[in-house]
Design an enzyme around this catalytic site. Structure first.
Site, PDB file in Angstrom:
ATOM      1  N   THR C  55       0.832  -1.197   0.000  1.00 48.89           N
ATOM      2  CA  THR C  55       0.000   0.000   0.000  1.00 48.89           C
ATOM      3  C   THR C  55       0.874   1.257   0.000  1.00 48.89           C
ATOM      4  O   THR C  55       0.482   2.298  -0.515  1.00 48.89           O
ATOM      5  CB  THR C  55      -0.923  -0.001   1.239  1.00 48.89           C
ATOM      6  OG1 THR C  55      -1.764  -1.153   1.175  1.00 48.89           O
ATOM      7  CG2 THR C  55      -1.783   1.248   1.323  1.00 48.89           C
ATOM      8  N   TYR C 143       6.562 -11.846   5.175  1.00 50.72           N
ATOM      9  CA  TYR C 143       5.421 -11.252   4.482  1.00 50.72           C
ATOM     10  C   TYR C 143       4.977 -12.267   3.424  1.00 50.72           C
ATOM     11  O   TYR C 143       5.726 -12.579   2.512  1.00 50.72           O
ATOM     12  CB  TYR C 143       5.877  -9.937   3.856  1.00 50.72           C
ATOM     13  CG  TYR C 143       4.821  -9.097   3.183  1.00 50.72           C
ATOM     14  CD1 TYR C 143       3.462  -9.349   3.314  1.00 50.72           C
ATOM     15  CD2 TYR C 143       5.190  -7.998   2.413  1.00 50.72           C
ATOM     16  CE1 TYR C 143       2.517  -8.548   2.709  1.00 50.72           C
ATOM     17  CE2 TYR C 143       4.256  -7.188   1.797  1.00 50.72           C
ATOM     18  CZ  TYR C 143       2.921  -7.476   1.942  1.00 50.72           C
ATOM     19  OH  TYR C 143       1.976  -6.674   1.320  1.00 50.72           O
ATOM     20  N   LYS C 171       3.061 -11.484   8.384  1.00 49.98           N
ATOM     21  CA  LYS C 171       1.986 -10.670   7.842  1.00 49.98           C
ATOM     22  C   LYS C 171       1.418 -11.456   6.680  1.00 49.98           C
ATOM     23  O   LYS C 171       2.089 -11.688   5.679  1.00 49.98           O
ATOM     24  CB  LYS C 171       2.503  -9.301   7.396  1.00 49.98           C
ATOM     25  CG  LYS C 171       1.368  -8.327   7.124  1.00 49.98           C
ATOM     26  CD  LYS C 171       1.132  -8.166   5.655  1.00 49.98           C
ATOM     27  CE  LYS C 171      -0.073  -7.294   5.372  1.00 49.98           C
ATOM     28  NZ  LYS C 171       0.074  -6.547   4.135  1.00 49.98           N
ATOM     29  N   VAL C 216      -3.536  -5.552   9.289  1.00 53.24           N
ATOM     30  CA  VAL C 216      -2.832  -4.534   8.519  1.00 53.24           C
ATOM     31  C   VAL C 216      -3.753  -4.090   7.383  1.00 53.24           C
ATOM     32  O   VAL C 216      -3.600  -4.523   6.241  1.00 53.24           O
ATOM     33  CB  VAL C 216      -1.498  -5.093   7.973  1.00 53.24           C
ATOM     34  CG1 VAL C 216      -0.700  -4.008   7.264  1.00 53.24           C
ATOM     35  CG2 VAL C 216      -0.663  -5.697   9.100  1.00 53.24           C
TER      36      VAL C 216
END
Lengths: 314, 314, 314, 314
Positions: C55, C143, C171, C216
């Site tokens: 993002t 991630y 994540k 998140v």
């Protein structure tokens, strides 16, 4: 009830087009056009016929319809060239069911893919082919078409099944030229147990240079003579002529890239049938029920390409 | 001959397990075990049955065998709960053929996927469902299972077909929880034309919190009572109990991860059947012809997990 | 120079938004807007910040720019909440290079993916994370974002690295809710060595019910308060309120589906920035150089959705 | 500061191997072996060098290391042949950064892929190449390698960028021979603005018959003379000799299939380096940090294949 004991004497070499399935506007099979198409293909010098393949839209037909289609092809061919027929189904028991019907009608060999819909290991794919081969009275071929089956047939698997006598040939539409080359080399090293055909009609010159036994060009439904000339030049080792013919065919093959916004099935077979109709080879360009039709703009562009190549009837 | 005019009054809500297909060691259908299994599932409180799904190994059976399986399920159920049956085939004409046979046997609804093997556009997938719905006398559902079909059903497509009355429900095994959530929201906004079931047995609590109408848990073939308890807790809004039950089920579900080196089909259904046999729910753990059997080590581990949960017969 | 000896005491739990990177119309970083955005997020109750994630358009920035961005976030945060920063690079040596620069600026933890561009085994992916963890002075997180990395992180791999102390958290943006559930269960069984965050902003209620440590949500850049309320309701076990908040957020989240014909990167971050500008949270909606801008029609629709939710400034 | 105005006069035709990066056992660059390798390749008749490609393990090096590698290649080459260098990075700003450093060192052209990690449209990929070309003082080439980039470069995109002068060439490792053939045809029709190289070392004869301008065979690091002979035979139109040489090379190429259980990167470059060491072309077979080493069994098999071809030093 097995084909394993007696090695196949049927050879599929040269140009073996996948026969399109002409339809009436209402979606029923146009047997008259189909018979005419078969005569055209054989007359042009094709060495065999591939019935009920993807170009034949086989997935869109019931088993009863498949049998009808095979019967017309068999009867029209009348033994002039050998016929291999696709038995495209989910799993072995279902493949066997339709394969036996096709064999009864008179096709000379059966070709099928790995299972569809299922989640199988390589060992299970091997069992699939073994089960089918043991249950049918005709040579079995493997059809490698990952864009539809969503997995590629493994080289070691193919050679193992070839050595066992389970598989007699491979029709490769995998688009993996390195894999194809390795298959050809492994097949040579094993004494050529497999007949290996390529389905990639735009690179036939290269595939023949590499050693393919034959070609299954869908586009031969539109113009078979070019592929026969290409094959003959390659057989003479005249690679410049072979390539020149391929280049000419590829320009003509642009008919397939004229439709826009349609699915793969609508575009490919749709363009073939539009061109076949324009050439007078069939009576209607109707595609299988469930597949979208080309629009007039695409058909106009296809006709223009054919006209440029002097392929429209006078 | 259409289901479009009269909206379905058949509701599939709650726990609707995909019924496994017990087999004799020779691969033939074990109807006695199948009937016993159906009785077990209904007795445990399941609200419906999903016949001939992936857990039912439907791809490995001929249409004649599918009809036999459906008949035993229908006859044993005897109207106690509604039955939805999978009609898994390549294209619409072929789906219609088997769907009509299943409807004649007495199933209450039909569920099918997008076409297999073909290369279709979204418009062609829509036509596929429309053609089938118009040709059968039962509500049609869509089965979204990209791991097998290799494409996902589009949200706009589903809602359009729901609004038209073509689709009555969706069985979602897409593994796309965001897409599922958007489907639930769009369905609510449209007045809930679709019944939406999830096939993801390890996250049922979350899917029910999100608003799913029901669940199709393959693992209910091993232990249905847990899912029924989970469903009832969720219906009361008791999410802590719902989650606790899911956590317990998931520990038990580890049976599925005990086999190693086998295919997806061998692992999943193989583990279910091994556990079902251990529990005495069926007579043999035989999987469909073409699928590899679990080895003894995996079976031993599966039995140990069941023993830990006091799920072996005394 | 390793984080392995001293287990991390930094906790990332609750709402930890991936901070967007506001840009001037010429594509340079708008540090004033970025500082304002950080203040907004912390003020709304976010428990941590995720700098330089997808993002944050991190792939579109040089390492020097990444350092600048991290510095502004660190300085503005001034210790109020912990900061985890993405070090997105091809391979370990390159990740280490940028990670050290980010740690020097003051971020509290580093998160990175499996290698990009390379063709690696699971053992090589494990070595990748081990090499990085041993070379940096901050806790390392993994991630998992298969849509960008084109492979999914393996459950056994994650748990092995967690037990070794190599990984402190995950994540998860894998979109695989079953895999996420199994990760949560395995993590619990191992004594919760990993902090596990979900990136799936439309199903946060379900992920919290399942046991996620935090969230998140890119969409918190547009409206952070909703996610904070959702988190607080879940913390109280009030699942009906949690779900109701998610349903409200999801209606608002439809801003992301307004652009059409653009890429994933243009659509997602583009819609966020358009909404952020409309709300007055940043000064320009400019997306990273190389990414296409939304057209006016999309922006108008986005503003209308915000207006419906009373989220435009008066 | 653009290469657009002045069309490239640098030609990359013939055999242009991707130079491997020899390493010391501790993972540092072995510049002596690298220089020796460059001399070997040029001495064998290679017409150019491809620095920092996948075979050069470029993804595993920092930009500083990449510059070092390029410098040794440039200095050793000393203008004897042109050098094209890979600038493999996530996005345009990052590609430009490393490309400028490589150009300063003296490489003659830059080659890069579509963006990595990002989710971009075709228009954004076009912008990516345009931005890079406008920012560097060297001809830009496109590298099409879907197995690593996870998308294929579009034919229309390539021809549009060629016509604009943005792209000077394409290195195709797409494994899509039909797409390659269409690219060659479109390039001819447009006046040959692109130099088109194939990376597929096992089908070079076929690719040259099809019209490729040159070849980037990783395997030339092991034996360059064969590819040079193959090229020369093809240039004379002696396709039988061309094919025979390819068949010989392919038998030798089996070295690559000897390792088992390793990743793609470990297998390919690992086998090359093991064979190069066996032949005395480099001092160590060490692969990049992060990549697993071959085991002794694989190395033994590789040496045996080389011995069979009389390619071990006496």
């Amino acid at each position: 009830m097995t084909s394993l004991a007696t090695p196949s004497t049927i050879r599929f070499a040269g140009i073996i087009p996948p026969v399109a399935t002409p339809l009436h506007p209402d979606g029923t099979i146009d047997h008259a056009s189909l018979a005419r198409l078969v005569d055209y293909l054989i007359g042009a010098g094709c060495a065999g016929l591939f019935a009920l393949g993807s170009t034949g839209e086989t997935a869109y037909f019931t088993n009863a319809q498949r049998v009808e289609i095979a019967r017309t092809i068999v009867n029209t061919t009348a033994g002039r060239v050998p016929i291999i027929a696709g038995a495209i189904e989910l799993t072995a028991v279902r493949v066997i069911e339709v394969a036996r019907q096709l064999i009864k009608v008179g096709v000379d060999a059966i070709v099928t893919t790995a299972p569809l819909y299922t989640l199988n290991s390589t060992a299970e794919v091997a069992a699939h082919f073994r089960t089918i081969a043991a249950a049918i009275d005709a040579p079995l071929w493997a059809y490698d078409v990952p864009v539809r089956v969503h997995s590629k047939l493994n080289l070691d698997l193919l050679m193992e099944l070839a050595t066992e006598g389970v598989l007699h040939g491979v029709k490769d539409s995998s688009g993996d030229d390195v894999g194809f080359r390795r298959l050809l080399a492994a097949n040579e090293a094993a004494g050529h147990p497999l007949q290996v055909l390529t389905g990639h009609e735009m690179v036939v010159d290269a595939m023949l240079l590499a050693g393919a036994d034959g070609v299954v060009p869908g586009f031969a439904n539109v113009e078979a003579e070019g592929y026969v000339r290409l094959w003959e030049a390659a057989a003479l080792g005249d690679w410049d002529t072979t390539r020149a013919e391929q280049v000419r065919i590829n320009r003509l093959f642009e008919v397939v890239f004229q439709p826009s916004g349609l699915s793969g099935d609508a575009t490919g077979v749709g363009a073939f049938k539009a061109a076949m109709l324009a050439r007078g080879l069939i009576d209607h360009a109707t595609v299988a029920t469930g597949v979208e039709a080309l629009d007039d703009a695409a058909v106009t562009k296809i006709r223009a390409i054919l006209a440029d190549h002097d392929l429209l009837p006078v």
